[in-house]
Motif scaffolding. Structure first.
Motif, short mmCIF file in Angstrom:
data_model
loop_
_atom_site.label_atom_id
_atom_site.label_comp_id
_atom_site.label_asym_id
_atom_site.label_seq_id
_atom_site.Cartn_x
_atom_site.Cartn_y
_atom_site.Cartn_z
N ALA A 5 83.30 44.62 30.10
CA ALA A 5 82.33 45.66 29.75
C ALA A 5 81.93 46.41 31.01
CB ALA A 5 81.11 45.02 29.11
N GLU A 109 74.02 48.16 34.73
CA GLU A 109 74.61 47.68 33.48
C GLU A 109 74.47 46.17 33.33
OE1 GLU A 109 78.01 47.49 36.43
OE2 GLU A 109 76.39 48.86 36.05
N LEU A 116 75.68 42.53 25.05
CA LEU A 116 76.87 43.20 24.53
C LEU A 116 77.89 42.18 24.05
CD1 LEU A 116 78.19 46.05 24.30
CD2 LEU A 116 79.16 45.63 26.57
#
Length: 125
Positions: A5, A109, A116
């Motif tokens: 990711a 992030e 996620l």
């Protein structure tokens, strides 16, 4: 194998409902500048002939001045080139991209990654 990711910032400049400039169109302008040909630029980017010409047409319709000019035929000035307006739009767009990338704090992030999924769920039937 899925890629890890990551944060991806995608800048699009809209003209009504049409994308006047985005990452693909900016890359296409770069390729036209390098190859001197719309079709060769498309081939270099793995785009179909039709898709390439549709993107150039969209850019030329969205901006007050044409970004790309094509000269057909076999003369000295044949091929395509990015206009002065095209160079200005491309430079401004690349500056916006750089500013957006710089605005994302390094590691920002990381707060999202634990939330996620590794892969999206299958769509509901």
């Amino acid at each position: 194998m899925p890629s890890p990711a990551s944060l991806k910032i995608k800048i699009q400049i809209m003209c009504g409902s049409e994308i006047a400039m985005g990452p693909g169109k900016a890359d296409l302008l770069d390729a036209i500048r390098e190859t001197g040909s719309i079709s060769a630029a498309g081939r270099a980017l793995g785009m179909s002939y039709r898709r390439t010409w549709l993107l150039v047409d969209a850019m030329n319709r969205c901006w007050r001045e044409r970004l790309v000019v094509a000269v057909p035929g076999g003369g000295r000035d044949k091929g395509a080139h990015v206009t002065t307006a095209g160079e200005a739009v491309l430079a401004a767009y690349r500056a916006i991209q750089a500013a957006a990338a710089g605005a994302a704090q390094p590691g920002a992030e990381q707060s999202l990654l634990p939330l996620l999924r590794d892969e999206p769920l299958s769509p509901d039937p």
